[in-house]
Write a protein that holds these residues in place. Structure first.
Motif, PDB file in Angstrom:
ATOM      1  N   VAL A  47    -150.063 -17.515 -26.610  1.00 50.88           N
ATOM      2  CA  VAL A  47    -149.120 -16.588 -25.976  1.00 50.88           C
ATOM      3  C   VAL A  47    -149.436 -16.425 -24.490  1.00 50.88           C
ATOM      4  N   ILE A  48    -150.709 -16.168 -24.180  1.00 53.08           N
ATOM      5  CA  ILE A  48    -151.116 -15.995 -22.779  1.00 53.08           C
ATOM      6  C   ILE A  48    -150.894 -17.277 -21.995  1.00 53.08           C
TER       7      ILE A  48
ATOM      8  N   PHE B 245    -145.825 -17.612 -14.539  1.00 52.18           N
ATOM      9  CA  PHE B 245    -146.239 -16.273 -14.130  1.00 52.18           C
ATOM     10  C   PHE B 245    -145.765 -15.991 -12.713  1.00 52.18           C
ATOM     11  N   PRO B 246    -145.064 -14.857 -12.487  1.00 49.16           N
ATOM     12  CA  PRO B 246    -144.525 -14.560 -11.157  1.00 49.16           C
ATOM     13  C   PRO B 246    -145.622 -14.279 -10.137  1.00 49.16           C
ATOM     14  N   ASP B 247    -145.249 -14.407  -8.881  1.00 49.25           N
ATOM     15  CA  ASP B 247    -146.230 -14.219  -7.806  1.00 49.25           C
ATOM     16  C   ASP B 247    -146.795 -12.804  -7.773  1.00 49.25           C
TER      17      ASP B 247
ATOM     18  N   VAL C 225    -140.784 -19.967 -22.057  1.00 52.01           N
ATOM     19  CA  VAL C 225    -140.541 -18.532 -22.159  1.00 52.01           C
ATOM     20  C   VAL C 225    -139.554 -18.096 -21.081  1.00 52.01           C
ATOM     21  N   GLU C 226    -138.559 -17.313 -21.488  1.00 50.02           N
ATOM     22  CA  GLU C 226    -137.575 -16.783 -20.542  1.00 50.02           C
ATOM     23  C   GLU C 226    -137.821 -15.294 -20.356  1.00 50.02           C
TER      24      GLU C 226
ATOM     25  N   SER D 193    -151.424  -9.282 -11.191  1.00 48.83           N
ATOM     26  CA  SER D 193    -150.612  -8.142 -11.629  1.00 48.83           C
ATOM     27  C   SER D 193    -150.972  -6.868 -10.891  1.00 48.83           C
ATOM     28  N   MET D 194    -152.231  -6.712 -10.537  1.00 44.53           N
ATOM     29  CA  MET D 194    -152.626  -5.507  -9.807  1.00 44.53           C
ATOM     30  C   MET D 194    -152.068  -5.508  -8.386  1.00 44.53           C
ATOM     31  N   GLN D 195    -151.909  -6.678  -7.799  1.00 44.17           N
ATOM     32  CA  GLN D 195    -151.218  -6.732  -6.504  1.00 44.17           C
ATOM     33  C   GLN D 195    -149.770  -6.286  -6.674  1.00 44.17           C
ATOM     34  N   GLY D 196    -149.168  -6.669  -7.798  1.00 41.39           N
ATOM     35  CA  GLY D 196    -147.824  -6.201  -8.097  1.00 41.39           C
ATOM     36  C   GLY D 196    -147.778  -4.698  -8.324  1.00 41.39           C
TER      37      GLY D 196
END
Length: 464
Positions: free
Chosen positions: A167-168, A175-177, A192-193, A235-238
């Motif tokens: 899954v990961i 994975f988005p920026d 995956v969409e 993700s933490m930057q996000g």
């Protein structure tokens, strides 16, 4: 005298075999009586023997628990020495072996197989589906990693870890920026969409980000679990892009995003984030570490004020923030959630600041005042009026009270360098992973290559 002799003679005739032989019905009745008596006494003896065996087992179990309690009292766990269940010359290991009977072993295997069957029945990549919308929920799909990895480590069977790490791996391909994923995803295609839906650290998104960090901790921060940390830092930057501050009090909060629109709303569920940030800050260099720790402290202050801003001193389910106001309770029920006290626990453990203990005590007293009833605890239908509901959520016991207890316990009780808590506050052992770093081909052999931890013998929307 004649009557006495006659009575005595009548009694003796029943002892004479000829009395029964002359009439077969009498012999049959005697045989039935004999069989019944024999069965009765045999049954009584069996019950007594079984009772004695159960008493013996119970006594041995009590003695085992007393031994473990003595080890804890003697500080063996504090010093890092774990209770030994299989020491030679010690009865503890033998008792554990005795208690672990074949029926228990078979049942464990059945339960594990049922878990695998349920997981495998998800479509293609072990994705859970939201029955109402037909899509997978982010927090559902990516919040089983700790448990399934631990299951593979303890059984030596790689299939559980392979399922969840796939899954990961699939999520990481696109994975988005900014590392922020929507709460709905569609796994039905070749790739995956990511479905157009809310991006949030609250309901249905929360524990995905939590488990990226905790899977890295669970593997003891080695290269084998480096992908988790890399994704988490992205993700933490996000997350930083979603942080805003109120006026006039400058409360920091994490907004929600739909497309390019930012919704100035924060769930109490998102109050796990301060603890997560504090826990993950140590993986950065000094400057970044302090930056994220400071943000964690700011967010914890906001979450504490979710409680302090209501008449009952209990938090509502979510809050909105406006340009000229600090915070307004939105959904006003309180169902005994743990996220704020969870973060207070982490911050106290990691900073030693007793302020977090005081905040936790104030929250506990508010629960005692507003939610305690004769038969347990209940939530509130409205934190403004204090009207109670009639339900005690299971996570109040599993998480809220546990974190409150640990908030006032020594650091040596479930030390964070040995254990990692899953999203439901169950401690899972940290086991160093030296298997191949997760990649497209690693899933087949990764568990088999790592040194397995052998056991001794023998969070999401509603949370309803």
């Amino acid at each position: 005298m004649g009557r006495s002799r006659s009575s005595s003679a009548n009694m003796w005739k029943y002892m004479n075999p000829s009395y029964y032989l002359k009439r077969p019905q009498r012999l049959a009745l005697l045989f039935i009586a004999f069989v019944f008596a024999t069965f009765f006494f045999w049954d009584r003896q069996t019950l007594v023997r079984d009772h004695q065996e159960e008493i013996s087992k119970l006594h041995e179990e009590v003695m085992r628990l007393q031994d473990l309690l003595e080890e804890l009292k003697n500080g063996r766990s504090i010093a890092g020495e774990k209770p030994n269940f299989s020491r030679s010359g010690d009865d503890v290991g033998k008792k554990m072996n005795f208690l672990d009977d074949p029926v228990d072993a078979q049942r464990r295997e059945k339960v594990k197989d049922a878990m695998r069957h349920a997981w495998s029945s998800y479509e293609k990549y072990a994705w859970g589906h939201d029955e109402l919308q037909g899509y997978s929920i982010l927090a559902d799909s990516a919040s089983e990693q700790l448990e399934f990895i631990a299951l593979s480590q303890r059984t030596g069977d790689p299939k559980y870890q392979q399922k969840v790490e796939k899954v990961i791996l699939e999520l990481s391909r696109n994975f988005p920026d900014d590392g922020l994923l929507p709460i709905h995803i569609n796994p039905a295609g070749e790739e995956v969409e990511f479905v157009y839906s809310t991006i949030t650290f609250g309901a249905m998104g929360d524990s995905f980000y939590e488990y990226l960090l905790k899977a890295w901790i669970q593997g003891n921060r080695t290269a084998a679990v480096g992908r988790y940390r890399k994704m988490w830092e992205t993700s933490m930057q996000g997350l930083l892009s979603l942080v805003r501050r109120t006026s006039p009090s400058s409360f920091a909060y994490i907004g929600e995003k739909l497309g390019d629109l930012l919704n100035h709303k924060m769930d109490e569920l998102a109050c796990f984030a301060p603890g997560m940030l504090a826990l993950g800050s140590s993986g950065y260099g000094p400057d970044k570490s302090q930056k994220f720790l400071s943000l964690a402290e700011e967010l914890a202050w906001t979450c504490y004020n979710f409680y302090q801003s209501t008449p009952t001193k209990l938090a509502g389910e979510n809050y909105s923030f406006g340009k000229s106001q600090d915070m307004t309770v939105g959904t006003s029920w309180n169902i005994l959630r743990p996220e704020t006290v969870e973060s207070l626990f982490y911050l106290w453990r990691l900073t030693g600041n007793k302020t977090y203990q005081e905040w936790g005590w104030n929250i506990f007293q508010a629960f005692e005042k507003n939610s305690r009833i004769k038969s347990g605890y209940v939530g509130l239908k409205d934190v403004n009026t204090g009207v109670q509901d009639n339900m005690m959520q299971s996570f109040f016991l599993a998480e809220t009270l546990k974190y409150l207890y640990l908030l006032y316990s020594p650091y040596s009780i479930i030390p964070l360098d040995e254990w990692v808590f899953n999203t439901e506050a169950h401690p899972i052992k940290i086991v160093t992973r030296n298997d191949r770093a997760m990649s497209s081909g690693a899933g087949r052999s990764s568990v088999g290559q790592q040194k397995l931890y052998r056991r001794p013998q023998s969070r999401r929307e509603g949370r309803w």
